[in-house]
Design an enzyme around this catalytic site. Structure first.
Site, short mmCIF file in Angstrom:
data_model
loop_
_atom_site.label_atom_id
_atom_site.label_comp_id
_atom_site.label_asym_id
_atom_site.label_seq_id
_atom_site.Cartn_x
_atom_site.Cartn_y
_atom_site.Cartn_z
N CYS A 381 0.83 -1.20 0.00
CA CYS A 381 0.00 0.00 0.00
C CYS A 381 0.87 1.26 0.00
CB CYS A 381 -0.99 -0.04 1.16
SG CYS A 381 -2.42 1.00 0.83
N HIS A 506 -3.42 -4.71 0.27
CA HIS A 506 -2.71 -5.26 1.44
C HIS A 506 -2.70 -6.79 1.37
CE1 HIS A 506 -2.29 -1.62 3.96
NE2 HIS A 506 -3.39 -1.22 3.33
N GLU A 508 -1.14 -8.82 3.09
CA GLU A 508 -0.95 -9.46 4.41
C GLU A 508 -2.26 -9.99 4.98
OE1 GLU A 508 -0.49 -6.24 3.74
OE2 GLU A 508 -1.02 -4.93 5.42
N1 GLN Z 1 -1.85 6.85 3.05
C1 GLN Z 1 -1.98 6.15 1.82
C2 GLN Z 1 -3.35 6.30 1.20
O1 GLN Z 1 -4.28 6.71 1.85
C3 GLN Z 1 -1.64 4.68 2.02
C4 GLN Z 1 -2.62 3.95 2.88
C5 GLN Z 1 -2.12 2.64 3.40
O2 GLN Z 1 -0.94 2.36 3.35
N2 GLN Z 1 -3.00 1.84 3.94
O3 GLN Z 1 -3.54 6.00 0.03
#
Ligand code: GLN
Length: 527
Positions: A381, A506, A508
């Site tokens: 992400c 994500h 994970e």
């Molecule tokens: N802050 C970034 C976004 O909002 C990444 C979010 C995250 O890593 N979950 O896109």
């Protein structure tokens, strides 16, 4: 067969493994062939976990339908190898909001709206709803019995038992037994009091799990049995173990599965726990070669902040007969000057998700270093966003950034989608949960997944701007996974590197101890 319900409550103090116990009980029933669901009822007043600070509460776990939940749902999914939904995460705020909305809608027909019965009824409905269609539904009530906040949930489960009948429910109370070094004794008094609190609320436990860091003498167990009115064989000592993955087998050999099966009139077949024993053997193996992985982290003082990421790294190692040595690197302290010394000896780098500008420059430094030195890199992400920023900067766009961190940047490699630009509400407004992603046939990602069509979970607001694709490609970083409807970048990889791969989703959250997510596996295989 009507659904059977198991209620798991806690006493003495929180954080002693109630969630792991609930998840392990689920694993034992699943191993017996039953269809199991599991739910966490959290007494705090939030609507979901999305706005909770991970430094205090641990990671926010995201389900496939986009619920932002307590990290216990991660344990549940990993132990039960199932995918949960919003109905498995019930926080007081959600219940109260519904009751208030119902009151405004005139549904209570002029009645005085009260905690009992209106809130407790709504809680019972949430439990019944989540349990529908399953053989067994496990409900863990967060916090400890006696907390002012959890009173309504405890009353709700008491009434639930009354409605569905004692034979269809079972109460498991998890207590802690402190150890006094001075007298070398395990003390049972706080546990006795904790059981008394539960009985005062009208619930008699059927099973008492006695957590402790020391061996509990038989005399103490009999005393607990006598004073809590729980059969001696149902007072189960559970000492702290090296790995949580030992707990299902431990509970089974202590007779928990048998007691539950007898209570519900289930078949007497012994479950096959070979896969758990095999996992335990891998986790505890001393023969495995160590792999040093750096986690470029922002929150350093709470183990649980990156719970799923850490479990995914470990799982990938176990499946490759390796052992993970995870080094937490403080992103805020990382600079181009010190990066070589701070990341020295690391064989792989993981940049996890995150929000806000704190530590971001350090993460960009880590991604740049991994890219230039060809150190295996996995970005999750925000970890993908910083990888793209790093490569754009390598290409000469020195102020490339995300508009999250620099709204005025001349090169917004990462920016907001139009529909996010006008939002004024924070809670629940991100791109959440499962979205489809199509992978390029020849990509490493497709090879690892063994397919080109995947779905993974998201939790983010910002996106890669496709207008920077050519610049990235010229540097060797390609978009190999996209959302088929919007064209949004989902996976980037650098084919010329040993392993440089990052996803906007994500991975994970879908990783399992016995079935690691392919992207983590790819990282470990490349080392
Ligand atoms: N802050 C970034 C976004 O909002 C990444 C979010 C995250 O890593 N979950 O896109």
């Amino acid at each position: 067969m009507s659904t059977k319900y198991i209620f798991v409550t806690g006493g003495v103090l929180s954080g002693v493994g109630k969630g792991i116990t609930a998840a392990s009980i689920g694993a034992l029933l699943k191993a017996r062939g039953y269809k199991v669901n599991i739910q966490k009822c959290d007494p705090y007043f939030n609507f979901d976990a999305g706005t909770l600070n991970p430094a205090e509460h641990g990671e926010v776990f995201v389900t496939k339908d986009g619920a932002e939940t307590d990290l216990d749902l991660g344990h549940y999914e990993r132990f039960l190898d199932i995918e949960l939904t919003q109905s498995s995460s019930t926080m007081s705020g959600r219940i109260f909001r519904q009751v208030i909305e119902d009151e405004r809608a005139g549904k209570y027909l002029g009645k005085t709206v009260q905690i009992i019965p209106h809130v407790t009824n709504a809680m019972q409905e949430a439990i019944a709803e989540a349990g529908r269609g399953f053989d067994v539904h496990i409900v863990e009530v967060g916090g400890t019995v006696g907390d002012y906040e959890s009173t309504a949930f405890i009353e709700a489960i008491r009434q639930f038992r009354h409605h569905v009948g004692a034979k269809n429910t079972l109460s498991v109370h998890v207590v802690f037994l402190p150890y006094l070094t001075a007298s070398a004794e395990v003390k049972s008094k706080p546990a006795q009091n904790a059981v008394r609190d539960l009985r005062e609320a009208g619930i008699q436990p059927d099973i008492l799990i006695a957590r402790t860091d020391h061996a509990i003498p038989e005399g103490v167990l009999s005393k607990l049995s006598l004073f809590s009115d729980v059969a001696r064989e149902a007072v189960i000592p559970l000492a702290t173990v090296k790995t949580v993955y030992s707990v299902p087998s431990l509970l089974e050999s202590a007779g928990v599965g048998k007691i539950i099966a007898e209570h519900f009139g289930f078949n007497k077949k012994k479950p096959n726990l070979k896969n758990w024993q095999d996992l335990e053997r891998r986790v505890l193996s001393k023969d495995y070669k160590t792999v040093k992985i750096g986690l470029i982290a922002k929150y350093l003082d709470h183990q649980d902040t990156y719970a799923s990421v850490i479990e995914a790294i470990k799982a990938a190692c176990w499946s490759e007969d390796k052992k993970a040595e995870i080094k937490w690197i403080d992103a805020e302290a990382l600079t181009f000057k010190n990066v070589a010394s701070k990341l020295k000896g690391l064989e792989g780098i993981v940049v996890p998700g995150g929000f806000g500008s704190r530590g971001v420059e350090g993460k960009i430094v880590a991604a740049t270093y991994a890219y230039k030195r060809d150190i295996p890199y996995l970005g999750l992400c925000l970890g993908m966003q910083v990888a793209c920023i790093a490569v754009a900067r390598i290409a000469g766009l020195h102020d490339a950034n995300s508009t999250e961190f620099d709204p005025k940047t001349a090169h917004p490699v990462i920016g907001l989608m139009d529909d996010q630009k006008t939002l004024t509400v924070i809670g629940g407004t991100m791109r959440l949960g499962n979205y489809e992603c199509l992978l390029e046939k020849k990509s490493k990602a497709a090879k690892l997944y063994g397919t080109t069509k995947i779905e993974e979970r998201h939790r983010h607001r910002f996106e890669f701007s496709n207008e920077y694709e050519d610049i990235m490609e010229a540097q060797g970083l390609f978009i190999v996974g996209r959302n088929p409807l919007t064209g949004l970048a989902e996976v980037v990889e650098a084919p010329a590197k040993k392993y440089f791969l990052a996803s906007q989703y994500h991975p994970e959250f879908t990783s399992r101890p016995m079935r690691p997510n392919p992207l983590f596996l790819g990282l470990i295989q490349s080392i």
